[in-house]
Motif scaffolding. Structure first.
Motif, short mmCIF file in Angstrom:
data_model
loop_
_atom_site.label_atom_id
_atom_site.label_comp_id
_atom_site.label_asym_id
_atom_site.label_seq_id
_atom_site.Cartn_x
_atom_site.Cartn_y
_atom_site.Cartn_z
N ARG A 214 -12.50 18.23 3.18
CA ARG A 214 -11.11 18.68 3.17
C ARG A 214 -10.87 19.68 4.30
NH1 ARG A 214 -8.73 16.62 -1.30
NH2 ARG A 214 -9.94 16.42 -3.23
N ARG A 215 -11.84 20.54 4.56
CA ARG A 215 -11.71 21.51 5.65
C ARG A 215 -11.68 20.80 7.00
NH1 ARG A 215 -15.23 23.65 8.99
NH2 ARG A 215 -17.02 22.78 7.85
N LYS A 216 -12.58 19.84 7.18
CA LYS A 216 -12.63 19.12 8.45
C LYS A 216 -11.38 18.29 8.69
CE LYS A 216 -17.63 18.77 9.32
NZ LYS A 216 -18.03 19.95 8.57
N LEU A 217 -10.82 17.73 7.63
CA LEU A 217 -9.64 16.87 7.78
C LEU A 217 -8.38 17.64 8.18
CD1 LEU A 217 -10.19 14.38 4.82
CD2 LEU A 217 -10.32 13.89 7.27
N LYS A 218 -8.44 18.97 8.12
CA LYS A 218 -7.30 19.76 8.60
C LYS A 218 -7.07 19.55 10.09
CE LYS A 218 -7.69 23.35 5.04
NZ LYS A 218 -7.97 24.79 4.76
N SER A 219 -8.10 19.06 10.79
CA SER A 219 -7.95 18.78 12.23
C SER A 219 -6.98 17.64 12.49
CB SER A 219 -9.32 18.43 12.84
OG SER A 219 -10.22 19.50 12.72
N LEU A 220 -6.66 16.86 11.46
CA LEU A 220 -5.76 15.72 11.65
C LEU A 220 -4.43 16.14 12.25
CD1 LEU A 220 -6.38 13.64 8.39
CD2 LEU A 220 -6.73 12.85 10.74
N GLY A 221 -3.98 17.35 11.92
CA GLY A 221 -2.70 17.81 12.45
C GLY A 221 -2.73 18.12 13.94
N LYS A 222 -3.91 18.21 14.52
CA LYS A 222 -4.04 18.57 15.94
C LYS A 222 -4.45 17.38 16.80
CE LYS A 222 -5.79 23.08 14.41
NZ LYS A 222 -6.96 24.00 14.43
N VAL A 223 -4.79 16.28 16.17
CA VAL A 223 -5.33 15.12 16.90
C VAL A 223 -4.40 13.93 16.76
CG1 VAL A 223 -7.27 13.53 17.12
CG2 VAL A 223 -7.69 15.94 16.56
N HIS A 224 -4.08 13.31 17.88
CA HIS A 224 -3.29 12.08 17.86
C HIS A 224 -4.25 10.90 17.79
CE1 HIS A 224 -0.33 9.04 18.72
NE2 HIS A 224 -0.98 8.67 19.82
N ILE A 225 -4.05 10.02 16.80
CA ILE A 225 -4.92 8.86 16.60
C ILE A 225 -4.15 7.59 16.94
CG2 ILE A 225 -6.35 7.58 14.95
CD1 ILE A 225 -6.60 10.18 13.35
#
Length: 381
Positions: A214-225
């Motif tokens: 859950r902590r690592k998935l917070k990066s989703l807001g900063k990365v365009h996939i």
């Protein structure tokens, strides 16, 4: 093309003819694929590998044909093989490299190997009409042709790469009875998609792993996939990431090319794609994947070791791939070989693979068997 005539087998009324082809173009795609019904890495995948221009590899394909029908088949390759390829980094490996400064061919042998350096396992293909009871005899015939060709090409070392533990014991017995010694290979990691949502999946992990994810998935807001079926102008950047990732790897065998990456997408149209992970205009990671109606295979994940690390792209790719499986009804995510610690904590199971090898000289074979534990790549333990 080499033709070797053998005696009839029980499947039909005609002779069984062995062919060894130097290109898969000589073989009809449907005739090949019917022998490998559960393989994602089918004819088109092997064609992409053949056309990729990988340095130092010669591609071959052995088939048994009866009454115009391919009844058994395997790909194989010929190359110069350095015996220390899978040796752990350390004093012995450094000493070998120093010796090669004076003797370039030191501990390097010409190898003929059934399987492919670029596929997950060495599948032995049989036509579905071939009875299980007949397959061992067909494998003997296939090995006869393979070994005859290896001798013709002056390959003292012969092998089968990554034979999965799911291979029938009768077929493994055929390999062993011919004097091939077993060597632990890299297992294959896979995850059953037996959950309905990502949240359900997370709940099945340990509390500490769930919290970490859950902590690592917070990066989703900063990365365009972004998912594409072609590389377009991003291919040079992908290759830079590939070489950065490869240079960090302890073991290096084949070196992939631009033609390999683009060829997989072109040849396996509708069954292959690449996912790109960008921060702003910077590509920090890329993931090449192939699939059929059931299984998604992670062929290669590469990332910028410095710029990518703060964004956890490996874990973002893991959950992106699981979402793809859920959205498309796939039931298995196969994340490949090596780097098992994270794969196991994320719920994967391992399927063991075995390398089999045989040197023509019995004395050298005895020595290689004695030293083989040093060269094992088995990380299952």
């Amino acid at each position: 093309m080499l033709h070797l005539i053998h005696s009839p087998v029980a499947m039909g009324t005609g002779d069984t003819v062995t062919h060894i082809s130097k290109t898969i173009h000589d073989i009809a795609p449907a005739a090949w694929n019917i022998c490998f019904p559960a393989q994602v890495e089918d004819y088109d995948c092997l064609l992409a590998i053949e056309d990729a221009g990988l340095a130092s590899f010669e591609w071959r394909y052995v088939t048994l044909v009866e009454n115009g029908l391919i009844v058994a088949a395997m790909p194989f390759f010929v190359c110069s093989y350095a015996l220390d390829t899978t040796l752990e980094a350390g004093r012995v490996r450094r000493s070998i490299h120093k010796m090669r400064q004076w003797f370039p061919g030191f501990l390097t042998l010409r190898l003929a190997c059934l399987g492919s350096p670029c596929t997950e396992t060495a599948a032995i293909g049989f036509h579905p009409d071939v009875a299980v009871s007949q397959r061992a005899e067909l494998l003997r015939m296939l090995l006869n042709a393979f070994e005859a060709y290896a001798a013709q090409e002056k390959c003292p070392l012969m092998a089968l790469k990554d034979v999965p533990e799911t291979t029938s014991s009768a077929l493994v017995d055929v390999i062993r009875e011919r004097g091939y010694a077993a060597l632990g290979g890299l297992p294959t990691a896979s995850l059953d998609i037996d959950f309905e949502t990502i949240e359900d999946y997370l709940e099945g992990l340990s509390a500490s792993t769930r919290k970490d994810m859950r902590r690592k998935l917070k990066s989703l807001g900063k990365v365009h996939i972004e998912t594409r079926t072609d590389f377009a102008d991003l291919l040079p950047q992908v290759m830079a990431l590939y070489h950065d990732t490869r240079n960090r790897s302890e073991w290096q065998f084949e070196e992939l090319t631009e033609a390999y990456f683009s060829g997989i997408l072109e040849r396996m149209e509708g069954r292959a794609f690449c996912t790109f992970y960008l921060v702003g205009d910077t590509l920090i990671a890329a993931n090449l994947l192939v699939h059929d109606d059931e299984t998604l295979i992670d062929k290669f994940f590469c990332m910028d070791g410095e710029k990518g690390r703060p964004y956890n792209p490996y874990f973002l790719s893991w959950f992106t791939n699981l979402r793809y499986c859920l959205d498309n009804g796939l039931t298995r995510y196969q994340s490949g070989q090596a780097y098992y610690e994270n794969k196991l904590r994320l719920g994967s199971t391992l399927t063991a693979n075995t390398m089999f090898f045989r040197h023509r000289n019995p004395a050298v074979q005895a020595l290689l068997k004695l030293l083989s534990p040093m060269f094992s790549t088995d990380e299952a333990t």
